[in-house]
Design a protein around this motif. Sequence first.
Motif, PDB file in Angstrom:
ATOM      1  N   LYS A 187      22.713  36.662  35.974  1.00 57.88           N
ATOM      2  CA  LYS A 187      21.795  37.791  35.467  1.00 57.88           C
ATOM      3  C   LYS A 187      20.301  37.454  35.441  1.00 57.88           C
ATOM      4  O   LYS A 187      19.632  37.986  35.853  1.00 57.88           O
ATOM      5  CB  LYS A 187      22.387  38.172  33.981  1.00 57.88           C
ATOM      6  CG  LYS A 187      22.519  39.856  34.154  1.00 57.88           C
ATOM      7  CD  LYS A 187      22.995  40.446  32.867  1.00 57.88           C
ATOM      8  CE  LYS A 187      23.943  39.145  32.058  1.00 57.88           C
ATOM      9  NZ  LYS A 187      24.250  39.695  30.701  1.00 57.88           N
ATOM     10  N   GLU A 188      20.064  36.265  34.747  1.00 57.54           N
ATOM     11  CA  GLU A 188      18.658  35.969  34.580  1.00 57.54           C
ATOM     12  C   GLU A 188      18.121  35.385  36.020  1.00 57.54           C
ATOM     13  O   GLU A 188      16.882  35.379  36.343  1.00 57.54           O
ATOM     14  CB  GLU A 188      18.661  34.850  33.389  1.00 57.54           C
ATOM     15  CG  GLU A 188      17.203  34.539  32.880  1.00 57.54           C
ATOM     16  CD  GLU A 188      17.292  34.170  31.454  1.00 57.54           C
ATOM     17  OE1 GLU A 188      16.111  33.646  31.302  1.00 57.54           O
ATOM     18  OE2 GLU A 188      18.083  34.486  30.694  1.00 57.54           O
ATOM     19  N   LEU A 189      18.694  34.767  36.838  1.00 57.40           N
ATOM     20  CA  LEU A 189      18.162  34.108  38.017  1.00 57.40           C
ATOM     21  C   LEU A 189      17.571  35.050  39.041  1.00 57.40           C
ATOM     22  O   LEU A 189      16.484  34.860  39.234  1.00 57.40           O
ATOM     23  CB  LEU A 189      19.400  33.545  38.785  1.00 57.40           C
ATOM     24  CG  LEU A 189      19.098  33.084  40.152  1.00 57.40           C
ATOM     25  CD1 LEU A 189      18.374  31.892  40.095  1.00 57.40           C
ATOM     26  CD2 LEU A 189      20.283  33.025  41.005  1.00 57.40           C
ATOM     27  N   ASN A 190      18.090  36.432  38.938  1.00 58.38           N
ATOM     28  CA  ASN A 190      17.439  37.425  39.724  1.00 58.38           C
ATOM     29  C   ASN A 190      16.297  37.972  38.966  1.00 58.38           C
ATOM     30  O   ASN A 190      14.982  38.054  39.793  1.00 58.38           O
ATOM     31  CB  ASN A 190      18.344  38.711  39.823  1.00 58.38           C
ATOM     32  CG  ASN A 190      19.691  38.381  40.815  1.00 58.38           C
ATOM     33  OD1 ASN A 190      19.640  37.413  41.619  1.00 58.38           O
ATOM     34  ND2 ASN A 190      20.893  38.983  40.425  1.00 58.38           N
ATOM     35  N   ASP A 191      16.194  38.237  37.732  1.00 60.13           N
ATOM     36  CA  ASP A 191      14.817  38.301  36.773  1.00 60.13           C
ATOM     37  C   ASP A 191      13.702  37.238  37.253  1.00 60.13           C
ATOM     38  O   ASP A 191      12.692  37.924  37.301  1.00 60.13           O
ATOM     39  CB  ASP A 191      15.389  38.685  35.500  1.00 60.13           C
ATOM     40  CG  ASP A 191      16.440  39.668  35.282  1.00 60.13           C
ATOM     41  OD1 ASP A 191      16.353  40.788  35.981  1.00 60.13           O
ATOM     42  OD2 ASP A 191      16.649  39.788  34.018  1.00 60.13           O
ATOM     43  N   ILE A 192      14.150  36.004  37.139  1.00 59.10           N
ATOM     44  CA  ILE A 192      13.189  34.967  37.309  1.00 59.10           C
ATOM     45  C   ILE A 192      12.677  35.026  38.776  1.00 59.10           C
ATOM     46  O   ILE A 192      11.374  35.072  38.765  1.00 59.10           O
ATOM     47  CB  ILE A 192      13.736  33.744  36.838  1.00 59.10           C
ATOM     48  CG1 ILE A 192      14.059  33.625  35.535  1.00 59.10           C
ATOM     49  CG2 ILE A 192      12.729  32.724  37.264  1.00 59.10           C
ATOM     50  CD1 ILE A 192      14.792  32.359  35.020  1.00 59.10           C
ATOM     51  N   ASN A 193      13.694  35.177  39.658  1.00 57.03           N
ATOM     52  CA  ASN A 193      13.095  35.196  40.974  1.00 57.03           C
ATOM     53  C   ASN A 193      12.228  36.421  41.689  1.00 57.03           C
ATOM     54  O   ASN A 193      11.131  36.334  42.426  1.00 57.03           O
ATOM     55  CB  ASN A 193      14.113  35.097  42.126  1.00 57.03           C
ATOM     56  CG  ASN A 193      14.616  33.657  42.342  1.00 57.03           C
ATOM     57  OD1 ASN A 193      13.870  32.951  42.351  1.00 57.03           O
ATOM     58  ND2 ASN A 193      15.983  33.485  42.362  1.00 57.03           N
ATOM     59  N   LYS A 194      12.249  37.591  40.635  1.00 53.05           N
ATOM     60  CA  LYS A 194      11.335  38.817  40.976  1.00 53.05           C
ATOM     61  C   LYS A 194      10.062  38.431  40.607  1.00 53.05           C
ATOM     62  O   LYS A 194       8.936  38.875  40.855  1.00 53.05           O
ATOM     63  CB  LYS A 194      11.931  39.769  40.052  1.00 53.05           C
ATOM     64  CG  LYS A 194      13.177  40.644  40.610  1.00 53.05           C
ATOM     65  CD  LYS A 194      13.824  41.607  39.771  1.00 53.05           C
ATOM     66  CE  LYS A 194      14.898  42.326  40.153  1.00 53.05           C
ATOM     67  NZ  LYS A 194      15.350  43.289  39.117  1.00 53.05           N
TER      68      LYS A 194
END
Length: 147
Positions: free
Chosen positions: A126-133
């Motif tokens: 979940k957090e991976l996608n937020d960070i990559n944004k």
Amino acid sequence: MSGIFLTLWDDVEQFDRVLKPTPSNHPHITICYSGKKLEIKKLMELGNGILKDLFGKTITLTKARINSFFHERKGKERHDILVDIEEEKEIELTRQTHLQSVSDRVIMRKPHVTVKSSWDKDDVMKELNDINKILPITVKVNGICYK
């Protein structure tokens, strides 16, 4: 595990979103792991040379990825979010220059920043996608620690 770690800092807005301390340390680039093979005095001597070369250096965090591994002491899989850095080759060259005399007593992996550790893979996904944004972002080397 003992080693040499370059601490990082960015502006407050970004820090709240990306560079959060993990259970093991402040946001950092791992220069090397040494276990108990080097005394703290030697780690500090080597680390101070590395810090002299890299203090204040701007580092670009480029892309987050997940690294999963079996944690032997805990007996279960741990999942970390690692962020690659654009200046990887420069960090690599600096550490090779300063650690050449002890290269047989340290572990050196691809330079990266660990931004999250969890036993729950769904949590890090979940957090991976937020960070990559919000990547890429820039941070600065602001210190060193030896754990």
